[in-house]
Scaffold this motif. Sequence first.
Motif, PDB file in Angstrom:
ATOM      1  N   UNK A 186     -82.687 -28.355 -15.839  1.00 46.19           N
ATOM      2  CA  UNK A 186     -83.679 -27.408 -16.348  1.00 46.19           C
ATOM      3  C   UNK A 186     -84.302 -27.918 -17.642  1.00 46.19           C
ATOM      4  N   UNK A 187     -85.612 -27.764 -17.758  1.00 45.29           N
ATOM      5  CA  UNK A 187     -86.303 -27.948 -19.023  1.00 45.29           C
ATOM      6  C   UNK A 187     -86.497 -26.537 -19.581  1.00 45.29           C
ATOM      7  N   UNK A 188     -85.543 -26.111 -20.368  1.00 41.45           N
ATOM      8  CA  UNK A 188     -85.406 -24.733 -20.834  1.00 41.45           C
ATOM      9  C   UNK A 188     -85.209 -23.804 -19.645  1.00 41.45           C
ATOM     10  N   UNK A 189     -86.270 -23.325 -19.010  1.00 40.04           N
ATOM     11  CA  UNK A 189     -86.109 -22.448 -17.857  1.00 40.04           C
ATOM     12  C   UNK A 189     -86.837 -22.974 -16.628  1.00 40.04           C
ATOM     13  N   UNK A 190     -87.451 -24.154 -16.727  1.00 37.51           N
ATOM     14  CA  UNK A 190     -88.209 -24.734 -15.615  1.00 37.51           C
ATOM     15  C   UNK A 190     -87.325 -25.696 -14.831  1.00 37.51           C
ATOM     16  N   UNK A 191     -87.234 -25.485 -13.536  1.00 33.42           N
ATOM     17  CA  UNK A 191     -86.433 -26.351 -12.684  1.00 33.42           C
ATOM     18  C   UNK A 191     -87.046 -27.735 -12.584  1.00 33.42           C
ATOM     19  N   UNK A 192     -86.195 -28.726 -12.505  1.00 39.64           N
ATOM     20  CA  UNK A 192     -86.663 -30.098 -12.388  1.00 39.64           C
ATOM     21  C   UNK A 192     -87.607 -30.258 -11.199  1.00 39.64           C
ATOM     22  N   UNK A 193     -87.266 -29.636 -10.072  1.00 43.71           N
ATOM     23  CA  UNK A 193     -88.055 -29.799  -8.858  1.00 43.71           C
ATOM     24  C   UNK A 193     -89.478 -29.264  -9.014  1.00 43.71           C
ATOM     25  N   UNK A 194     -89.679 -28.342  -9.963  1.00 42.25           N
ATOM     26  CA  UNK A 194     -91.007 -27.786 -10.196  1.00 42.25           C
ATOM     27  C   UNK A 194     -91.819 -28.613 -11.178  1.00 42.25           C
ATOM     28  N   UNK A 195     -91.180 -29.585 -11.824  1.00 41.75           N
ATOM     29  CA  UNK A 195     -91.837 -30.339 -12.895  1.00 41.75           C
ATOM     30  C   UNK A 195     -92.176 -31.775 -12.505  1.00 41.75           C
ATOM     31  N   UNK A 196     -91.543 -32.295 -11.466  1.00 41.84           N
ATOM     32  CA  UNK A 196     -91.799 -33.672 -11.050  1.00 41.84           C
ATOM     33  C   UNK A 196     -91.896 -33.737  -9.531  1.00 41.84           C
ATOM     34  N   UNK A 197     -92.638 -34.713  -9.030  1.00 44.72           N
ATOM     35  CA  UNK A 197     -92.745 -34.904  -7.591  1.00 44.72           C
ATOM     36  C   UNK A 197     -91.516 -35.645  -7.068  1.00 44.72           C
ATOM     37  N   UNK A 198     -91.099 -36.667  -7.813  1.00 40.43           N
ATOM     38  CA  UNK A 198     -89.932 -37.447  -7.421  1.00 40.43           C
ATOM     39  C   UNK A 198     -88.765 -37.089  -8.337  1.00 40.43           C
ATOM     40  N   UNK A 199     -87.774 -36.348  -7.841  1.00 43.04           N
ATOM     41  CA  UNK A 199     -86.651 -35.941  -8.699  1.00 43.04           C
ATOM     42  C   UNK A 199     -85.705 -37.072  -9.063  1.00 43.04           C
ATOM     43  N   UNK A 200     -85.885 -38.256  -8.468  1.00 44.79           N
ATOM     44  CA  UNK A 200     -85.053 -39.411  -8.822  1.00 44.79           C
ATOM     45  C   UNK A 200     -85.627 -40.025 -10.102  1.00 44.79           C
ATOM     46  N   UNK A 201     -85.216 -39.481 -11.247  1.00 46.96           N
ATOM     47  CA  UNK A 201     -85.799 -39.887 -12.522  1.00 46.96           C
ATOM     48  C   UNK A 201     -85.481 -41.336 -12.878  1.00 46.96           C
ATOM     49  N   UNK A 202     -84.391 -41.867 -12.355  1.00 51.65           N
ATOM     50  CA  UNK A 202     -84.034 -43.254 -12.650  1.00 51.65           C
ATOM     51  C   UNK A 202     -85.033 -44.233 -12.060  1.00 51.65           C
ATOM     52  N   UNK A 203     -85.827 -43.774 -11.102  1.00 55.23           N
ATOM     53  CA  UNK A 203     -86.829 -44.656 -10.486  1.00 55.23           C
ATOM     54  C   UNK A 203     -87.936 -45.022 -11.459  1.00 55.23           C
ATOM     55  N   UNK A 204     -88.014 -44.348 -12.585  1.00 57.71           N
ATOM     56  CA  UNK A 204     -89.070 -44.644 -13.552  1.00 57.71           C
ATOM     57  C   UNK A 204     -88.788 -45.931 -14.332  1.00 57.71           C
TER      58      UNK A 204
END
Length: 334
Positions: A186-204
Motif C-alpha cells: 500500500x502507498x498509504x491507502x492505495x493498493x499497489x495493483x491500482x498504482x502500477x500496470x506491472x506489479x513486478x517492481x523489480x523489473x524496473x
Amino acid sequence: MLDLSAATPRDFPYERLGVRALELMLLIRGFESRIEGYAQQKLIRGSTHPAVGMEAVAVGVALALQSHDTIASTHRGHAHCLAKGADPGRLLAEIFGRQDGYSHGKGGSMHAGAADLGILGTNGIVGASIGIATGAALASVQMGQDSVSVAFFGDGAINQGIFHESLNLAAIWSLPVVYICENNQYAQSARLQDMVVNPDLAARGPAYGIASARVDGMDVTAVHQVAHAAVERARSGAGPSLIVADTYRFLGHMVGDTEIYRGGAEVSRWRERDPIPLLAAQLNERRLLTPVMQQAAEQATKERLDAAEQAALSSAPPPPASAYTDVYGPHGGM
C-alpha cells in the motif's frame, strides 16, 4: 536481465547471525508496538508510522552492512535506525521531542539521524532517501572510501521521478548503492495493483542495467542473503542493485489510521507469516534456540525498552534558545 538472486549465498549463517537477528526483530517489534500508546498519551507530536510486521527487511539488510556503511530512511524509519545500531532510549527521546534525542528533539519521528552510526536520517519526503543515498555513494567514491549506501523506500516512492533519475545516474557511474523497496502493498491507502500496470517492481532495475531481485520480505534469512550479495557487489565496484522486498505492515499507515481500505481477513493472512515466529522456528529446528532462550530474550527486550522509556521521559525538551543551533554547518570556503 541481471538477476541479483543468482549471486546470493546458498545458506544463511544461522549460527553466527540467527539469534542476533531474532533479538533485533524483537527489539523493533517491542519498540514499535509501544508507539500508539505513546501517541495516545500525547507524548508524540505529529504523525508517526510504526513498522510492525516489517522487521525482517530492516534487520536482514542491516546485518549485511559494516559500521561505516550508510543508510537513508523513510517516514517509517524507526526499524531501520534500530537495526543499524541506534540506542532505543535516544531514538525514543527524539520521537518525544527531547534534547537527549539524536537530533536534540528537533527532528522527531520523521527526521531522526545519527551520523556516527551511518544513519543519514529518516525522512518525511516520499522518495527523498533515494537521492540522499545516491549522493552518499558518490561521496564515498570521490573520497576513496569503500562504504556502501542503502536507500530504503516504499512501493509508493518507486513512481517518483527521483527513483528513475537516481538509478540512471548510479548505473552510469557504477555507484556503491543498494536500493531497497519495501513493498508493503500500500502507498498509504492505495493498493499497489491500482498504482502500477506491472506489479513486478523489480523489473524496473534491468531497464537501467541494474542487477535486481525480488525477495520474501517476511523471511529475514532470505532478505539477508540477497542484501549481502548486493552489498558485496557494490563494495567490489560492480555498481548498484535494486531489491524489492514483499512485506506487510500489520498496523495502519500511521497511528490513528482507520484502515477502511483493507479488511481484517487480509491482515490475518499476512500475520500468519509473521517474521519473528518464522525465524524462531528455523532456529529451533537447528537447535540454536529453545523456548527458555526465547522467553529470556523477550524479557531482556522488555527490560531494555522499559529503561529506554524512562530515559526518554526523563530528558527535558530542548530550550527555546537552541532553536537556531544545528541549522548551519561550518563553511570551509573554496
